[in-house]
Design a protein around this motif. Structure first.
Motif, PDB file in Angstrom:
ATOM      1  N   PHE A 100       0.848  -1.193   0.000  1.00 37.12           N
ATOM      2  CA  PHE A 100       0.000   0.000   0.000  1.00 37.12           C
ATOM      3  C   PHE A 100       0.887   1.248   0.000  1.00 37.12           C
ATOM      4  O   PHE A 100       1.985   1.237   0.550  1.00 37.12           O
ATOM      5  CB  PHE A 100      -0.856   0.062   1.267  1.00 37.12           C
ATOM      6  CG  PHE A 100      -1.919  -0.985   1.347  1.00 37.12           C
ATOM      7  CD1 PHE A 100      -3.216  -0.707   0.939  1.00 37.12           C
ATOM      8  CD2 PHE A 100      -1.635  -2.249   1.841  1.00 37.12           C
ATOM      9  CE1 PHE A 100      -4.204  -1.669   1.023  1.00 37.12           C
ATOM     10  CE2 PHE A 100      -2.616  -3.222   1.925  1.00 37.12           C
ATOM     11  CZ  PHE A 100      -3.909  -2.935   1.511  1.00 37.12           C
ATOM     12  N   VAL A 101       0.376   2.317  -0.604  1.00 40.42           N
ATOM     13  CA  VAL A 101       0.984   3.637  -0.483  1.00 40.42           C
ATOM     14  C   VAL A 101      -0.143   4.605  -0.132  1.00 40.42           C
ATOM     15  O   VAL A 101      -1.193   4.608  -0.779  1.00 40.42           O
ATOM     16  CB  VAL A 101       1.763   4.074  -1.757  1.00 40.42           C
ATOM     17  CG1 VAL A 101       0.849   4.192  -2.964  1.00 40.42           C
ATOM     18  CG2 VAL A 101       2.515   5.368  -1.517  1.00 40.42           C
ATOM     19  N   ASN A 102       0.053   5.378   0.930  1.00 43.16           N
ATOM     20  CA  ASN A 102      -0.967   6.316   1.420  1.00 43.16           C
ATOM     21  C   ASN A 102      -2.326   5.642   1.610  1.00 43.16           C
ATOM     22  O   ASN A 102      -3.366   6.227   1.330  1.00 43.16           O
ATOM     23  CB  ASN A 102      -1.110   7.508   0.474  1.00 43.16           C
ATOM     24  CG  ASN A 102       0.036   8.473   0.616  1.00 43.16           C
ATOM     25  OD1 ASN A 102       0.521   8.728   1.707  1.00 43.16           O
ATOM     26  ND2 ASN A 102       0.486   9.012  -0.498  1.00 43.16           N
ATOM     27  N   GLY A 103      -2.305   4.386   2.052  1.00 49.50           N
ATOM     28  CA  GLY A 103      -3.543   3.660   2.304  1.00 49.50           C
ATOM     29  C   GLY A 103      -4.186   3.060   1.068  1.00 49.50           C
ATOM     30  O   GLY A 103      -5.202   2.390   1.157  1.00 49.50           O
ATOM     31  N   LYS A 104      -3.594   3.294  -0.109  1.00 51.84           N
ATOM     32  CA  LYS A 104      -4.137   2.767  -1.366  1.00 51.84           C
ATOM     33  C   LYS A 104      -3.371   1.520  -1.783  1.00 51.84           C
ATOM     34  O   LYS A 104      -2.139   1.519  -1.806  1.00 51.84           O
ATOM     35  CB  LYS A 104      -4.022   3.804  -2.486  1.00 51.84           C
ATOM     36  CG  LYS A 104      -4.638   5.145  -2.154  1.00 51.84           C
ATOM     37  CD  LYS A 104      -6.110   5.185  -2.467  1.00 51.84           C
ATOM     38  CE  LYS A 104      -6.698   6.548  -2.301  1.00 51.84           C
ATOM     39  NZ  LYS A 104      -7.075   6.916  -0.985  1.00 51.84           N
ATOM     40  N   GLN A 105      -4.114   0.487  -2.133  1.00 53.76           N
ATOM     41  CA  GLN A 105      -3.514  -0.782  -2.546  1.00 53.76           C
ATOM     42  C   GLN A 105      -2.805  -0.603  -3.891  1.00 53.76           C
ATOM     43  O   GLN A 105      -3.368  -0.055  -4.824  1.00 53.76           O
ATOM     44  CB  GLN A 105      -4.615  -1.834  -2.682  1.00 53.76           C
ATOM     45  CG  GLN A 105      -4.132  -3.170  -3.137  1.00 53.76           C
ATOM     46  CD  GLN A 105      -5.267  -4.175  -3.197  1.00 53.76           C
ATOM     47  OE1 GLN A 105      -6.212  -4.100  -2.419  1.00 53.76           O
ATOM     48  NE2 GLN A 105      -5.183  -5.091  -4.127  1.00 53.76           N
TER      49      GLN A 105
END
Length: 164
Positions: free
Chosen positions: A65-70
């Motif tokens: 994940f990056v910044n909560g995005k998969q």
């Protein structure tokens, strides 16, 4: 005791996500899932969620994940060719020997119990390198069996020609 600690954490941080390590209660970003185990990078942007106990090769191994995005998910079957040789229970099997996050190099290293070794860039989820000795062994055995089959067929044909 653990329950009381968890209740205090949930009271202070009502939503799951990434928070600054300064006591603030405003999340940098949030997620709408729960996991027993995550590996968080020190940059506050990247996180690797480890999958639950595996009951099939189609189960999640880990997700980046990056910044909560998969950004990328790997299934157990992407990392292990067979679960037949792995430690089994009535409901699941263990596949991982170790999973380590190298914050400095931004790499995730995964070693399976069947000795496959992978390195991923956890910022993109891309595979950097892979070593799969089981595949090499299976390929070598296949080549040896093919040569043996050709040799046996050749000997039988030669024996048939001599008999005629």
């Amino acid at each position: 005791e653990d329950r009381q600690v968890a209740q205090k954490v949930r009271a202070k941080y009502p939503v799951s996500g990434m928070y600054l390590n300064d006591g603030s209660t405003t999340p940098l970003w949030t997620v709408d899932w729960y996991s027993y185990s995550v590996l968080a990078a020190s940059d506050g942007l990247h996180l690797v969620r480890l999958g639950p106990w595996a009951s099939s090769r189609s189960d999640e191994a880990f997700t980046c994940f990056v910044n909560g995005k998969q950004i990328r998910t790997y299934k157990v079957g992407d990392l292990v060719d067979t679960s037949a040789i792995l430690p089994q229970t009535a409901s699941h099997f263990r596949w991982e020997e170790s999973i380590n996050l190298d914050d400095e190099k931004r790499l995730l290293s995964v070693t399976t119990l069947s000795k496959e070794k992978y390195v991923f860039d956890y910022t993109t989820g891309e595979l950097v390198s892979a070593r799969r000795p089981l595949r090499g062994i299976v390929a070598a055995v296949g080549v040896i069996l093919a040569f043996m089959a050709v040799w046996v067929v050749g000997r039988r044909r030669a024996a048939t020609r001599r008999a005629v």
